[in-house]
Scaffold this motif. Structure first.
Motif, PDB file in Angstrom:
ATOM      1  N   ALA A 189       0.805  -1.224   0.000  1.00 40.24           N
ATOM      2  CA  ALA A 189       0.000   0.000   0.000  1.00 40.24           C
ATOM      3  C   ALA A 189       0.837   1.272   0.000  1.00 40.24           C
ATOM      4  N   THR A 190       2.149   1.157   0.243  1.00 42.30           N
ATOM      5  CA  THR A 190       2.991   2.351   0.310  1.00 42.30           C
ATOM      6  C   THR A 190       3.290   2.892  -1.082  1.00 42.30           C
ATOM      7  N   GLU A 191       3.472   4.197  -1.168  1.00 44.73           N
ATOM      8  CA  GLU A 191       3.818   4.814  -2.451  1.00 44.73           C
ATOM      9  C   GLU A 191       5.181   4.343  -2.927  1.00 44.73           C
ATOM     10  N   GLU A 192       6.067   4.061  -1.988  1.00 45.17           N
ATOM     11  CA  GLU A 192       7.405   3.593  -2.337  1.00 45.17           C
ATOM     12  C   GLU A 192       7.333   2.267  -3.091  1.00 45.17           C
ATOM     13  N   TYR A 193       6.510   1.338  -2.599  1.00 46.57           N
ATOM     14  CA  TYR A 193       6.409   0.043  -3.258  1.00 46.57           C
ATOM     15  C   TYR A 193       5.664   0.160  -4.586  1.00 46.57           C
ATOM     16  N   LYS A 194       4.633   0.965  -4.635  1.00 48.21           N
ATOM     17  CA  LYS A 194       3.909   1.164  -5.897  1.00 48.21           C
ATOM     18  C   LYS A 194       4.835   1.742  -6.960  1.00 48.21           C
ATOM     19  N   SER A 195       5.692   2.668  -6.546  1.00 48.53           N
ATOM     20  CA  SER A 195       6.661   3.257  -7.465  1.00 48.53           C
ATOM     21  C   SER A 195       7.670   2.205  -7.932  1.00 48.53           C
ATOM     22  N   PHE A 196       8.071   1.320  -7.015  1.00 45.76           N
ATOM     23  CA  PHE A 196       8.995   0.238  -7.370  1.00 45.76           C
ATOM     24  C   PHE A 196       8.398  -0.637  -8.470  1.00 45.76           C
ATOM     25  N   ASN A 197       7.133  -1.008  -8.330  1.00 46.63           N
ATOM     26  CA  ASN A 197       6.476  -1.828  -9.346  1.00 46.63           C
ATOM     27  C   ASN A 197       6.520  -1.144 -10.709  1.00 46.63           C
ATOM     28  N   LYS A 198       6.220   0.141 -10.738  1.00 46.22           N
ATOM     29  CA  LYS A 198       6.191   0.865 -12.013  1.00 46.22           C
ATOM     30  C   LYS A 198       7.585   0.988 -12.609  1.00 46.22           C
ATOM     31  N   GLN A 199       8.563   1.252 -11.777  1.00 43.42           N
ATOM     32  CA  GLN A 199       9.940   1.386 -12.266  1.00 43.42           C
ATOM     33  C   GLN A 199      10.442   0.086 -12.889  1.00 43.42           C
ATOM     34  N   ASN A 200       9.925  -1.033 -12.420  1.00 42.62           N
ATOM     35  CA  ASN A 200      10.388  -2.332 -12.899  1.00 42.62           C
ATOM     36  C   ASN A 200       9.359  -3.055 -13.767  1.00 42.62           C
ATOM     37  N   SER A 201       8.329  -2.315 -14.206  1.00 43.97           N
ATOM     38  CA  SER A 201       7.310  -2.838 -15.131  1.00 43.97           C
ATOM     39  C   SER A 201       6.621  -4.085 -14.597  1.00 43.97           C
ATOM     40  N   LEU A 202       6.285  -4.073 -13.319  1.00 40.73           N
ATOM     41  CA  LEU A 202       5.637  -5.211 -12.674  1.00 40.73           C
ATOM     42  C   LEU A 202       4.149  -4.944 -12.484  1.00 40.73           C
ATOM     43  N   THR A 203       3.330  -5.949 -12.731  1.00 42.33           N
ATOM     44  CA  THR A 203       1.886  -5.849 -12.552  1.00 42.33           C
ATOM     45  C   THR A 203       1.506  -6.494 -11.221  1.00 42.33           C
ATOM     46  N   PRO A 204       0.874  -5.764 -10.305  1.00 43.04           N
ATOM     47  CA  PRO A 204       0.513  -6.344  -9.009  1.00 43.04           C
ATOM     48  C   PRO A 204      -0.343  -7.597  -9.168  1.00 43.04           C
ATOM     49  N   MET A 205      -0.060  -8.596  -8.355  1.00 43.78           N
ATOM     50  CA  MET A 205      -0.866  -9.815  -8.281  1.00 43.78           C
ATOM     51  C   MET A 205      -1.090 -10.112  -6.806  1.00 43.78           C
ATOM     52  N   GLU A 206      -1.669  -9.154  -6.120  1.00 40.24           N
ATOM     53  CA  GLU A 206      -1.811  -9.191  -4.672  1.00 40.24           C
ATOM     54  C   GLU A 206      -3.108  -9.917  -4.310  1.00 40.24           C
ATOM     55  N   GLN A 207      -3.012 -11.246  -4.296  1.00 40.81           N
ATOM     56  CA  GLN A 207      -4.164 -12.118  -4.086  1.00 40.81           C
ATOM     57  C   GLN A 207      -3.891 -13.093  -2.949  1.00 40.81           C
ATOM     58  N   SER A 208      -4.949 -13.697  -2.453  1.00 45.76           N
ATOM     59  CA  SER A 208      -4.791 -14.679  -1.378  1.00 45.76           C
ATOM     60  C   SER A 208      -4.007 -15.884  -1.870  1.00 45.76           C
ATOM     61  N   GLY A 209      -3.437 -16.603  -0.924  1.00 49.16           N
ATOM     62  CA  GLY A 209      -2.680 -17.789  -1.273  1.00 49.16           C
ATOM     63  C   GLY A 209      -3.532 -18.819  -2.012  1.00 49.16           C
ATOM     64  N   ASP A 210      -4.792 -18.967  -1.616  1.00 45.31           N
ATOM     65  CA  ASP A 210      -5.680 -19.922  -2.275  1.00 45.31           C
ATOM     66  C   ASP A 210      -5.927 -19.537  -3.727  1.00 45.31           C
ATOM     67  N   GLU A 211      -6.110 -18.244  -3.989  1.00 49.45           N
ATOM     68  CA  GLU A 211      -6.344 -17.792  -5.361  1.00 49.45           C
ATOM     69  C   GLU A 211      -5.117 -18.031  -6.236  1.00 49.45           C
ATOM     70  N   VAL A 212      -3.945 -17.732  -5.695  1.00 45.47           N
ATOM     71  CA  VAL A 212      -2.713 -17.940  -6.462  1.00 45.47           C
ATOM     72  C   VAL A 212      -2.492 -19.427  -6.708  1.00 45.47           C
ATOM     73  N   LEU A 213      -2.768 -20.256  -5.707  1.00 44.60           N
ATOM     74  CA  LEU A 213      -2.595 -21.696  -5.862  1.00 44.60           C
ATOM     75  C   LEU A 213      -3.512 -22.238  -6.954  1.00 44.60           C
ATOM     76  N   THR A 214      -4.739 -21.740  -7.002  1.00 49.43           N
ATOM     77  CA  THR A 214      -5.674 -22.161  -8.043  1.00 49.43           C
ATOM     78  C   THR A 214      -5.133 -21.807  -9.419  1.00 49.43           C
ATOM     79  N   GLN A 215      -4.574 -20.594  -9.560  1.00 47.82           N
ATOM     80  CA  GLN A 215      -3.984 -20.166 -10.823  1.00 47.82           C
ATOM     81  C   GLN A 215      -2.788 -21.042 -11.184  1.00 47.82           C
TER      82      GLN A 215
END
Length: 338
Positions: A289-315
């Motif tokens: 949720a911090t601006e620092e981390y959001k900026s990090f994602n953008k600087q490194n062209s990363l798309t957030p996948m902030e989901q529960s462990g169960d959702e990621v496991l299903t994927q």
């Protein structure tokens, strides 16, 4: 030219040395690093080692360090990153799997280790997600197929109409970049030749030097040269277009059902107390949720996948089956294709 990403990687390299030194000091002083009493109460009360299956400076390392800082800031404990590169993350995974499930060891791991690498190694070398608790999702790192403008290719259709053998760079056996490229050329029946490299950086250098025709690279590895006009993007392999390259169509949009993406998630040794995992998720959410981390994602062209462990496991389980079916359908041997 020194980009923000390269500056970050330089700092990451220094941080890696610091982390290693700290680990040595801890070992020598006999400091106890276990951080819970088995129930998760009071976690974290000491150092939590955060393993990463890559060398300092790569995407996995940078992401782990960004999350480590966020957890340290929110939870008030030390989360040193421990680099154990090799075998697409399998070496680090093995250490995490055998660690005590007491909250003293955690690790952000790559989906490709569990969904793609098993298709390229012997059965006794397979790393299984069942050996870990999958705690929470982190981010997606998309692949883009790029070419040197000198190739003359401007779209996948141009590639399909090539009247010569197309040399494509691969960035490691059992990786998403390798699978995406192999699927693309099998589906188009384009005569091609894989050229293996040990990672994205040497593949990028070869492409810029016009030594290969195309390469499937992580967006963060290629975007600077795309923006500078030194590389031409032909397609992204994710489920939809990405915000960092909005004008670049997906393979599906161009009539080819090739969808491969790298994503990462937090894991702990199997049997880690639920209280520990719950608090770890709280710390991750606070960091994200911090601006620092959001900026990090953008600087490194990363798309957030902030989901529960169960959702990621299903994927992950769906991807395991889908990739295995595609490899079988098209007769792809990842061991022999770069």
């Amino acid at each position: 030219m020194l980009t923000a990403l390269r500056r970050t990687r330089t700092r990451a390299g220094l941080a890696a040395a610091t982390a290693v030194a700290a680990a040595v000091m801890t070992a020598c002083s006999g400091v106890q690093t276990s951080t819970s009493n088995g129930s998760g109460e009071g976690w974290p009360s000491g150092t939590v080692e955060m393993y990463v299956g890559a060398s300092a400076g790569g995407s996995s390392d940078l992401i782990s360090r960004a999350v480590s800082k966020g957890l340290s800031d929110d939870l008030g404990a030390s989360f040193p990153v421990i680099n154990r590169e090799g075998a697409n993350g399998a070496l680090a995974a093995a250490e995490v799997a055998k660690a005590k499930p007491d909250g003293s060891v955690i690790s952000i791991q790559n989906a490709s280790l569990f969904a793609i690498t098993p298709l390229a190694v012997a059965p006794d070398e397979v790393t299984k997600i069942d050996d870990f608790d999958l705690v929470y999702g982190v981010s997606r790192d998309d692949y883009v197929l790029v070419t040197n403008p000198a190739s003359g290719f401007k779209s996948l259709k141009d590639l399909e109409n090539a009247n010569r053998v197309v040399r494509y760079g691969t960035t490691g056996v059992g990786t998403g970049a390798q699978l995406a490229a192999a699927l693309l050329f099998k589906k188009t029946s384009v005569e091609s030749q894989p050229v293996p490299f040990d990672g994205g950086a040497p593949a990028l250098a070869a492409l810029l030097g016009n030594q290969i025709d195309v390469a499937s690279l992580q967006v963060g590895e290629a975007i600077e040269n795309i923006q500078a006009g030194k590389l031409t993007p032909l397609s992204v392999f994710g489920p939809e277009r990405i915000e960092y390259l909005p004008e670049v169509p997906t393979a599906k949009e161009q009539g080819l059902d090739v969808e491969v993406a790298q994503y990462r998630f937090m894991t702990t040794p199997k049997g880690t107390p639920q209280d520990v995992k719950d608090k770890l998720v709280e710390g991750m959410k606070a960091a994200f949720a911090t601006e620092e981390y959001k900026s990090f994602n953008k600087q490194n062209s990363l798309t957030p996948m902030e989901q529960s462990g169960d959702e990621v496991l299903t994927q992950l389980q769906a991807d395991q089956k889908r990739y295995a079916d595609l490899v079988k359908q098209y007769g792809i041997n990842l061991r022999d294709e770069g």
